[in-house]
Design a protein around this motif. Structure first.
Motif, mmCIF file in Angstrom:
data_model
loop_
_atom_site.group_PDB
_atom_site.id
_atom_site.type_symbol
_atom_site.label_atom_id
_atom_site.label_comp_id
_atom_site.label_asym_id
_atom_site.label_seq_id
_atom_site.Cartn_x
_atom_site.Cartn_y
_atom_site.Cartn_z
ATOM 1 N N GLU A 95 0.838 -1.201 0.000
ATOM 2 C CA GLU A 95 0.000 0.000 0.000
ATOM 3 C C GLU A 95 0.875 1.255 0.000
ATOM 4 O O GLU A 95 1.808 1.363 0.792
ATOM 5 N N PHE A 96 0.567 2.176 -0.901
ATOM 6 C CA PHE A 96 1.273 3.456 -0.943
ATOM 7 C C PHE A 96 0.266 4.571 -0.716
ATOM 8 O O PHE A 96 -0.730 4.674 -1.432
ATOM 9 N N ARG A 97 0.528 5.396 0.293
ATOM 10 C CA ARG A 97 -0.396 6.480 0.599
ATOM 11 C C ARG A 97 0.355 7.646 1.233
ATOM 12 O O ARG A 97 1.145 7.463 2.154
ATOM 13 N N ASN A 98 0.094 8.843 0.705
ATOM 14 C CA ASN A 98 0.687 10.069 1.253
ATOM 15 C C ASN A 98 2.208 9.977 1.404
ATOM 16 O O ASN A 98 2.782 10.388 2.416
ATOM 17 N N GLY A 99 2.848 9.418 0.390
ATOM 18 C CA GLY A 99 4.302 9.355 0.396
ATOM 19 C C GLY A 99 4.896 8.243 1.233
ATOM 20 O O GLY A 99 6.121 8.181 1.414
#
Length: 341
Positions: free
Chosen positions: A55-59
């Motif tokens: 998961e990739f979120r907000n850097g």
């Protein structure tokens, strides 16, 4: 399908129980500049950096890997910039990592980040080719990443054979979903790749029916047995070999032909197939004088002659920037989700 719709198998009542990782340790890695963190760890079209279920979120990237056979969760974020890169990695494990385990983990992380790769020479090459000039501009600082787990890459290579992206992803997702290992850390749940022992215990018929693998089920079963029997070559020994010798060694594995060996080979290859050869012919202005299949060695020779040791990173950059290249050069890329492998 979202990354969290993976725990309850759709056709059974079996719940994959996660391994809880509660011990924490922070590691800081400084890659060779230029290094763009987001471009280096986020992949196009549903592919993952270490697993499709990260998961990739907000850097921030939540993902996982194995240290030997032990699962570890990883929370990565940038603490620097392209010119002065610094990656902070929070490591989650079942027990405290020893000094030796930590050193091995740092080595593995530097490898998968290709943190020690100096891409400045490749960028110099880019200035000589219009297509590479464009990808350099759009993807400046992207390191392509590399794994030393040949079994994981072999499974990936098999699912890529003779299939468009959408089909390959469906097979890969199913293998992870049904037979992978789920880990829980930092309020996230990630699935790691299935291990050889697990796949060896699954009947070929089940792989065909549940994951729609077709002929690939036989290959995956054979590869699992070969790995458990110690018949897989060692990464370090492959690196010591000449590129063609390493490729021949890899092609001794069941189901690994020329295309798949180029994917597995630690030496730079150029893994094009009958789908991608059309795109490269258009991009590189190579006149099509034969069938798509017969054009593959012609395009490979072109890449070797013009890009040499940089041909694999050139391949990866072009793959990641196809939509932009389509607009820039007016090539018929088609639908990446359904047409391209």
């Amino acid at each position: 399908m979202t990354y969290k719709e993976i725990y309850l198998l759709k056709d059974t009542n079996i719940m994959i129980r996660p391994v809880k990782l509660s011990f924490q340790k922070t590691i800081v890695i400084k890659p060779i500049a230029p290094f763009d963190f987001e471009l280096s760890v986020r992949k196009w079209g549903g592919w993952g950096w270490l697993t499709p279920f990260e998961e990739f979120r907000n850097g921030i990237l939540w993902t996982g890997m194995r240290l030997k056979s032990k699962p570890v969760g990883l929370k990565l974020k940038s603490r620097g910039n392209i010119k002065k890169p610094k990656v902070e990695i929070r490591v989650f494990s079942q027990s405290r990592l020893s000094k030796n385990q930590t050193e091995n983990l740092v080595k593995s992380l530097r490898s998968v980040l290709t943190a020690d790769e100096d891409i400045s020479e490749f960028y110099t090459l880019c200035e000589k080719h219009p297509v590479l000039q464009e990808v350099k501009k759009n993807l400046y600082g992207m390191h392509t990443g590399a794994t030393q787990n040949l079994f994981d890459v072999a499974i990936l290579a098999v699912t890529l054979q003779m299939a468009p992206v959408k089909r390959s992803l469906a097979m890969l997702y199913c293998l992870f979903e049904r037979y992978g290992q789920k880990i829980r850390f930092d309020d996230r749940e990630i699935i790691l790749p299935p291990v050889p022992k697990t796949l060896d215990g699954v009947k070929e018929k089940e792989l065909k029916e549940k994951c729609k693998l077709g002929y690939r089920a036989k290959f995956i079963k054979a590869l699992s047995k070969e790995y458990l029997a110690g018949e897989f070559p060692e990464w370090e020994k492959l690196l010591e070999m000449k590129p063609e010798s390493a490729k021949k060694e890899l092609m001794k594995l069941t189901g690994i032909g020329d295309y798949s060996a180029d994917i597995l080979n630690p030496h730079p290859g150029f893994p094009i197939d009958i789908w991608s050869v059309k795109i490269f012919c258009d991009l590189l202005s190579i006149k099509k004088t034969k069938s798509d299949r017969d054009m593959i060695p012609i395009v490979k020779r072109w890449a070797e002659k013009n890009w040499g040791k940089h041909k694999r990173i050139a391949f990866d950059y072009i793959l990641h920037d196809l939509e932009s290249l389509k607009k820039k050069f007016g090539i018929a890329v088609g639908n990446l989700a359904t047409d391209y492998t």
